[in-house]
Design a protein around this motif. Structure first.
Motif, mmCIF file in Angstrom:
data_model
loop_
_atom_site.group_PDB
_atom_site.id
_atom_site.type_symbol
_atom_site.label_atom_id
_atom_site.label_comp_id
_atom_site.label_asym_id
_atom_site.label_seq_id
_atom_site.Cartn_x
_atom_site.Cartn_y
_atom_site.Cartn_z
ATOM 1 N N ASP A 183 0.767 -1.181 0.062
ATOM 2 C CA ASP A 183 -0.011 0.017 -0.007
ATOM 3 C C ASP A 183 0.955 1.344 0.162
ATOM 4 O O ASP A 183 0.492 2.198 -0.710
ATOM 5 N N ARG A 184 1.929 1.142 0.784
ATOM 6 C CA ARG A 184 2.803 2.373 0.764
ATOM 7 C C ARG A 184 3.379 2.779 -0.628
ATOM 8 O O ARG A 184 3.701 3.930 -0.670
ATOM 9 N N LEU A 185 3.621 1.624 -1.261
ATOM 10 C CA LEU A 185 4.392 1.849 -2.439
ATOM 11 C C LEU A 185 3.298 2.025 -3.678
ATOM 12 O O LEU A 185 3.784 2.244 -4.846
ATOM 13 N N GLY A 186 2.033 2.099 -3.311
ATOM 14 C CA GLY A 186 1.016 2.229 -4.319
ATOM 15 C C GLY A 186 0.397 0.837 -4.980
ATOM 16 O O GLY A 186 -0.230 1.366 -5.908
ATOM 17 N N PHE A 187 0.183 0.025 -4.286
ATOM 18 C CA PHE A 187 -0.433 -1.127 -4.650
ATOM 19 C C PHE A 187 -1.604 -1.856 -3.947
ATOM 20 O O PHE A 187 -1.155 -1.637 -2.473
ATOM 21 N N ASP A 188 -2.458 -2.359 -4.367
ATOM 22 C CA ASP A 188 -3.531 -3.185 -3.473
ATOM 23 C C ASP A 188 -2.781 -4.431 -3.551
ATOM 24 O O ASP A 188 -2.124 -4.885 -3.925
ATOM 25 N N THR A 189 -3.436 -5.213 -2.315
ATOM 26 C CA THR A 189 -3.195 -6.555 -2.154
ATOM 27 C C THR A 189 -4.149 -7.585 -2.355
ATOM 28 O O THR A 189 -5.176 -7.362 -2.009
ATOM 29 N N VAL A 190 -3.714 -8.481 -2.758
ATOM 30 C CA VAL A 190 -4.488 -10.130 -3.044
ATOM 31 C C VAL A 190 -3.764 -10.956 -2.242
ATOM 32 O O VAL A 190 -2.643 -11.395 -2.881
ATOM 33 N N SER A 191 -4.276 -11.322 -1.294
ATOM 34 C CA SER A 191 -3.702 -12.639 -0.703
ATOM 35 C C SER A 191 -4.287 -13.956 -0.825
ATOM 36 O O SER A 191 -5.792 -14.201 -0.879
ATOM 37 N N LEU A 192 -3.621 -14.831 -1.273
ATOM 38 C CA LEU A 192 -4.188 -16.031 -1.738
ATOM 39 C C LEU A 192 -4.253 -17.221 -0.890
ATOM 40 O O LEU A 192 -4.376 -18.346 -0.891
ATOM 41 N N GLY A 193 -3.628 -16.722 0.518
ATOM 42 C CA GLY A 193 -3.643 -17.792 1.551
ATOM 43 C C GLY A 193 -2.524 -18.212 1.878
ATOM 44 O O GLY A 193 -1.325 -17.451 1.984
ATOM 45 N N PRO A 194 -2.357 -19.757 2.354
ATOM 46 C CA PRO A 194 -1.084 -20.312 2.657
ATOM 47 C C PRO A 194 0.214 -20.419 1.499
ATOM 48 O O PRO A 194 -0.460 -20.129 0.394
ATOM 49 N N LEU A 195 1.034 -20.559 1.922
ATOM 50 C CA LEU A 195 2.391 -20.794 1.043
ATOM 51 C C LEU A 195 2.043 -21.860 -0.240
ATOM 52 O O LEU A 195 2.590 -21.645 -1.265
ATOM 53 N N SER A 196 1.313 -22.619 0.165
ATOM 54 C CA SER A 196 0.902 -23.836 -0.794
ATOM 55 C C SER A 196 0.101 -23.277 -2.111
ATOM 56 O O SER A 196 0.087 -23.887 -2.887
ATOM 57 N N GLU A 197 -0.503 -22.223 -1.716
ATOM 58 C CA GLU A 197 -1.192 -21.545 -3.154
ATOM 59 C C GLU A 197 -0.251 -20.335 -3.862
ATOM 60 O O GLU A 197 -0.776 -19.894 -4.795
ATOM 61 N N SER A 198 0.941 -20.265 -3.515
ATOM 62 C CA SER A 198 1.534 -19.265 -3.801
ATOM 63 C C SER A 198 2.300 -19.384 -5.335
ATOM 64 O O SER A 198 2.400 -18.644 -6.000
ATOM 65 N N TRP A 199 2.018 -20.817 -5.798
ATOM 66 C CA TRP A 199 2.432 -21.045 -7.378
ATOM 67 C C TRP A 199 1.315 -20.113 -8.226
ATOM 68 O O TRP A 199 1.820 -20.067 -9.386
#
Length: 213
Positions: free
Chosen positions: A168-184
């Motif tokens: 946010d401080r850098l000017g971006f929204d965030t989408v969280s995908l949950g756990p690391l297992s979903e980071s792919w």
């Protein structure tokens, strides 16, 4: 004053050193060749950025960024990162890293591999699906209708919260995908990768991603 330890001084590491110093953080950056090779970089970035060895950067940081090739994660200094939030920018590039069978079979993710290496740290996926050149140029004010979103994933809620604040401080929204297992879902060859998307577009792209070709 919060200090960020950055391990890796390639394109992403350099862009993040500029970004964090611009936000008012102190930055300690390291590469694999030694701090003396970073003299020109730290001179360019200003007095809040200094060079060190990887263990020194890890120890100095209140938080850390790991931005090294996947094939080099075995060299990461685990002990000084224990208990710290570690932003992982990694992607899997076969032509650079060689074939890694568990990744090829979809049995793990690059960030889960980093988490296993840094077992006592709190690893969070961040900044892996944006071009380095856009980190400091593509942000926009909160509430802008076309504000770009970046994704994250972690097994630790406080790590996701920190990345959300930084984005946010850098000017971006965030989408969280949950756990690391979903980071792919944020990695190379997925519809989220290095594409400028709003939060809604990024969520949709992540949902339709295929794990295997």
């Amino acid at each position: 004053m919060t200090t960020v330890g950055i391990i890796g001084a390639g394109n992403i590491g350099t862009a993040l050193a500029q970004a964090f110093s611009g936000l008012g953080y102190d930055v300690v950056i390291a590469n694999s060749r030694g701090p003396e090779t970073l003299r020109d970089l730290v001179d360019d970035l200003g007095p809040s950025v200094r060079a060190a060895s990887a263990p020194e950067a890890a120890a100095a940081g209140d938080i850390a960024v790991v931005t090294v090739p996947l094939k080099a994660i075995g060299d990461l200094p685990a002990a000084p990162l224990a208990g710290k939030i570690v932003l992982d920018t990694n992607n899997y590039y076969v032509e650079r890293d060689g074939h890694i069978a568990p990744l090829d079979r979809g049995e793990t993710t690059t960030s889960e591999m980093v988490q296993r290496r840094l077992a006592d740290a709190k690893v969070v996926k961040a900044f892996n699906h944006i071009m380095a050149s856009q980190i400091n140029t593509d942000g926009s004010p909160a509430g802008a209708p076309d504000r770009r979103a970046l994704g994250t994933a972690s097994d630790h809620e406080d790590a996701i919260a920190l990345v959300t604040e930084i984005y946010d401080r850098l000017g971006f929204d965030t989408v969280s995908l949950g756990p690391l297992s979903e980071s792919w879902r944020l990695e190379r060859d997925r519809p989220t990768y290095v594409v400028r998307q709003t939060a809604g577009e990024l969520r949709d792209a992540a949902a339709r991603a295929n794990r295997l070709p």
